[in-house]
Design an enzyme around this catalytic site. Structure first.
Site, PDB file in Angstrom:
ATOM      1  N   SER A 143     -62.914 -25.719 -59.769  1.00  0.00           N
ATOM      2  CA  SER A 143     -63.570 -25.270 -58.951  1.00  0.00           C
ATOM      3  C   SER A 143     -63.802 -26.423 -57.941  1.00  0.00           C
ATOM      4  CB  SER A 143     -65.053 -24.669 -59.310  1.00  0.00           C
ATOM      5  OG  SER A 143     -65.839 -24.648 -58.458  1.00  0.00           O
ATOM      6  N   TYR A 156     -71.227 -26.698 -66.086  1.00  0.00           N
ATOM      7  CA  TYR A 156     -69.880 -25.912 -65.375  1.00  0.00           C
ATOM      8  C   TYR A 156     -69.336 -27.156 -64.559  1.00  0.00           C
ATOM      9  CZ  TYR A 156     -67.610 -22.426 -62.433  1.00  0.00           C
ATOM     10  OH  TYR A 156     -66.706 -22.107 -61.700  1.00  0.00           O
ATOM     11  N   ILE A 189     -66.003 -17.466 -53.972  1.00  0.00           N
ATOM     12  CA  ILE A 189     -65.183 -16.336 -54.232  1.00  0.00           C
ATOM     13  C   ILE A 189     -66.097 -15.079 -54.490  1.00  0.00           C
ATOM     14  CG2 ILE A 189     -62.954 -15.080 -55.042  1.00  0.00           C
ATOM     15  CD1 ILE A 189     -62.581 -18.018 -53.546  1.00  0.00           C
TER      16      ILE A 189
HETATM   17  P1  NAP Z   1     -65.706 -13.203 -63.657  1.00  0.00           P
HETATM   18  O1  NAP Z   1     -65.389 -12.059 -62.413  1.00  0.00           O
HETATM   19  O2  NAP Z   1     -66.973 -13.217 -64.191  1.00  0.00           O
HETATM   20  O3  NAP Z   1     -64.462 -12.979 -64.736  1.00  0.00           O
HETATM   21  C1  NAP Z   1     -64.388 -13.868 -65.760  1.00  0.00           C
HETATM   22  C2  NAP Z   1     -63.184 -13.657 -66.642  1.00  0.00           C
HETATM   23  O4  NAP Z   1     -63.051 -14.383 -67.849  1.00  0.00           O
HETATM   24  C3  NAP Z   1     -63.336 -12.139 -67.220  1.00  0.00           C
HETATM   25  O5  NAP Z   1     -61.860 -11.735 -67.149  1.00  0.00           O
HETATM   26  C4  NAP Z   1     -63.936 -12.353 -68.609  1.00  0.00           C
HETATM   27  O6  NAP Z   1     -63.733 -11.339 -69.586  1.00  0.00           O
HETATM   28  C5  NAP Z   1     -63.115 -13.612 -69.041  1.00  0.00           C
HETATM   29  N1  NAP Z   1     -63.837 -14.357 -70.130  1.00  0.00           N
HETATM   30  C6  NAP Z   1     -65.020 -14.773 -70.212  1.00  0.00           C
HETATM   31  N2  NAP Z   1     -65.288 -15.399 -71.353  1.00  0.00           N
HETATM   32  C7  NAP Z   1     -64.124 -15.375 -72.020  1.00  0.00           C
HETATM   33  C8  NAP Z   1     -63.505 -15.855 -73.338  1.00  0.00           C
HETATM   34  N3  NAP Z   1     -64.345 -16.436 -74.043  1.00  0.00           N
HETATM   35  N4  NAP Z   1     -62.411 -15.487 -73.842  1.00  0.00           N
HETATM   36  C9  NAP Z   1     -61.500 -14.742 -72.826  1.00  0.00           C
HETATM   37  N5  NAP Z   1     -61.748 -14.158 -71.595  1.00  0.00           N
HETATM   38  C10 NAP Z   1     -63.050 -14.714 -71.383  1.00  0.00           C
HETATM   39  O7  NAP Z   1     -65.315 -14.680 -62.798  1.00  0.00           O
HETATM   40  P2  NAP Z   1     -64.289 -14.875 -61.756  1.00  0.00           P
HETATM   41  O8  NAP Z   1     -65.276 -15.325 -60.659  1.00  0.00           O
HETATM   42  O9  NAP Z   1     -63.057 -14.200 -61.426  1.00  0.00           O
HETATM   43  O10 NAP Z   1     -63.878 -16.581 -62.022  1.00  0.00           O
HETATM   44  C11 NAP Z   1     -62.487 -16.703 -62.733  1.00  0.00           C
HETATM   45  C12 NAP Z   1     -62.196 -18.295 -62.662  1.00  0.00           C
HETATM   46  O11 NAP Z   1     -62.635 -18.751 -61.645  1.00  0.00           O
HETATM   47  C13 NAP Z   1     -63.464 -19.024 -63.699  1.00  0.00           C
HETATM   48  O12 NAP Z   1     -62.588 -20.045 -64.164  1.00  0.00           O
HETATM   49  C14 NAP Z   1     -64.616 -19.712 -62.728  1.00  0.00           C
HETATM   50  O13 NAP Z   1     -65.213 -20.521 -63.134  1.00  0.00           O
HETATM   51  C15 NAP Z   1     -63.491 -19.906 -61.502  1.00  0.00           C
HETATM   52  N6  NAP Z   1     -64.415 -20.034 -60.099  1.00  0.00           N
HETATM   53  C16 NAP Z   1     -64.795 -18.927 -59.664  1.00  0.00           C
HETATM   54  C17 NAP Z   1     -65.485 -19.031 -58.328  1.00  0.00           C
HETATM   55  C18 NAP Z   1     -66.331 -17.758 -57.807  1.00  0.00           C
HETATM   56  O14 NAP Z   1     -66.760 -18.081 -56.694  1.00  0.00           O
HETATM   57  N7  NAP Z   1     -66.161 -16.744 -58.391  1.00  0.00           N
HETATM   58  C19 NAP Z   1     -65.491 -20.366 -57.937  1.00  0.00           C
HETATM   59  C20 NAP Z   1     -64.783 -21.289 -58.292  1.00  0.00           C
HETATM   60  C21 NAP Z   1     -64.080 -21.046 -59.497  1.00  0.00           C
HETATM   61  P3  NAP Z   1     -64.494 -10.032 -69.717  1.00  0.00           P
HETATM   62  O15 NAP Z   1     -64.321  -9.269 -68.422  1.00  0.00           O
HETATM   63  O16 NAP Z   1     -64.294  -9.194 -70.859  1.00  0.00           O
HETATM   64  O17 NAP Z   1     -65.837 -10.483 -69.819  1.00  0.00           O
END
Ligand code: NAP
Length: 248
Positions: A143, A156, A189
């Site tokens: 991130s 985080y 995002i």
């Molecule tokens: P999200 O919509 O909350 O989705 C998270 C995903 O991770 C879901 O598929 C969830 O499964 C899975 N997950 C959570 N805990 C887990 C575990 N213990 N074992 C296996 N899977 C697990 O998040 P996102 O926004 O798509 O984020 C994806 C990645 O991008 C993350 O690493 C996040 O830190 C990073 N990121 C996001 C942003 C942003 O603005 N959104 C910015 C920077 C970085 P379930 O559906 O079953 O809960």
């Protein structure tokens, strides 16, 4: 192993958000996608369907990436089915935000275990098959805050900075086996992870983005697919910021 031949692609956290976008971006007949998720079974089934509609195959498996045993079983399943592991995308992540002074030890542990130890366990589990193949592409999702810092997210930020260090260590250790390791660092995002933030916080974040809009899962997925492609064969140990210029 190269594009155009059959590849096995592992994506953690593929049920929703960026992970689903990554699965969809890899969806084509040659690619066998195995993704995992924590508990969202219906969302995982929807990812499988969307990938199938796009002409690919995806298998969703419920796995806690913080469990070495479950991760090993997940990788073994993909290996048994296809005989190889070409690409690993460590995308699964959670937030447990709060000011440091009030942060519970369990909030620290959960975020570090899932976001950082989970990536370590998945990399460890694919290393042997990738070394044997003399081919591998590892892409870890960090991130912008892992580089810039952010108040209220010490756990985080630490995990996301750790992902960058982990990637560089892995890149140097495995380069001689033709395995690359790189980071994609998203900015803001629009996914479930950010949906619950107050409107004011969202507006403030967009105000910091020179390109003037939040990113989409597809914006991130395209960068991941590039780093897994033959065009990125000479890139390793790098951090690719995909943030609309939020960080430069
Ligand atoms: P999200 O919509 O909350 O989705 C998270 C995903 O991770 C879901 O598929 C969830 O499964 C899975 N997950 C959570 N805990 C887990 C575990 N213990 N074992 C296996 N899977 C697990 O998040 P996102 O926004 O798509 O984020 C994806 C990645 O991008 C993350 O690493 C996040 O830190 C990073 N990121 C996001 C942003 C942003 O603005 N959104 C910015 C920077 C970085 P379930 O559906 O079953 O809960």
């Amino acid at each position: 192993m190269t594009e155009g031949s059959e590849r096995t692609i592992l994506v953690t956290g593929g049920s929703r958000g960026i992970g689903r976008g990554i699965c969809l971006a890899f969806a084509k007949a040659d690619n066998h996608i195995f993704f995992n998720y924590s508990s969202a079974r219906e969302a995982a089934a929807q990812t499988e369907k969307l990938v199938a509609d796009a002409g690919g195959t995806a298998t969703g498996v419920r796995v806690n990436v913080a469990s070495e045993k479950e991760v090993a079983e997940f990788v073994a399943r993909a290996l048994d089915a296809t005989g190889r592991i070409d690409v690993l995308v460590n995308n699964a992540g959670i937030t447990r935000d709060g000011l440091l002074v009030r942060m519970k030890e369990s909030d620290w542990d959960d975020v570090l275990n899932i976001n950082l130890k989970g990536a370590f366990l998945c990399i460890k589990a694919v290393t042997k098959p990738m070394m044997k193949q003399r081919y591998g592409r590892i892409i870890n999702v960090s991130s912008v805050v892992g580089v810039s810092g952010n108040p209220g997210q010490a756990n985080y930020v630490a995990a996301k900075a750790g992902i960058i260090g982990l990637t560089k260590g892995v890149a140097k250790e495995l380069a001689s086996r033709n395995i690359t390791a790189n980071v994609v660092a998203p900015g803001y995002i629009e996914t479930d992870m950010t949906a619950g933030l107050p409107d004011k916080a969202k507006e403030a974040m967009v105000g910091q983005i020179p390109l003037g809009r939040p990113g989409t899962p597809e914006d991130i997925a395209r960068a991941v697919v590039f780093l897994a492609s033959d065009d990125a064969a000479y890139i390793t140990g790098q951090v690719l910021h995909v943030s609309g210029g939020m960080y430069m």
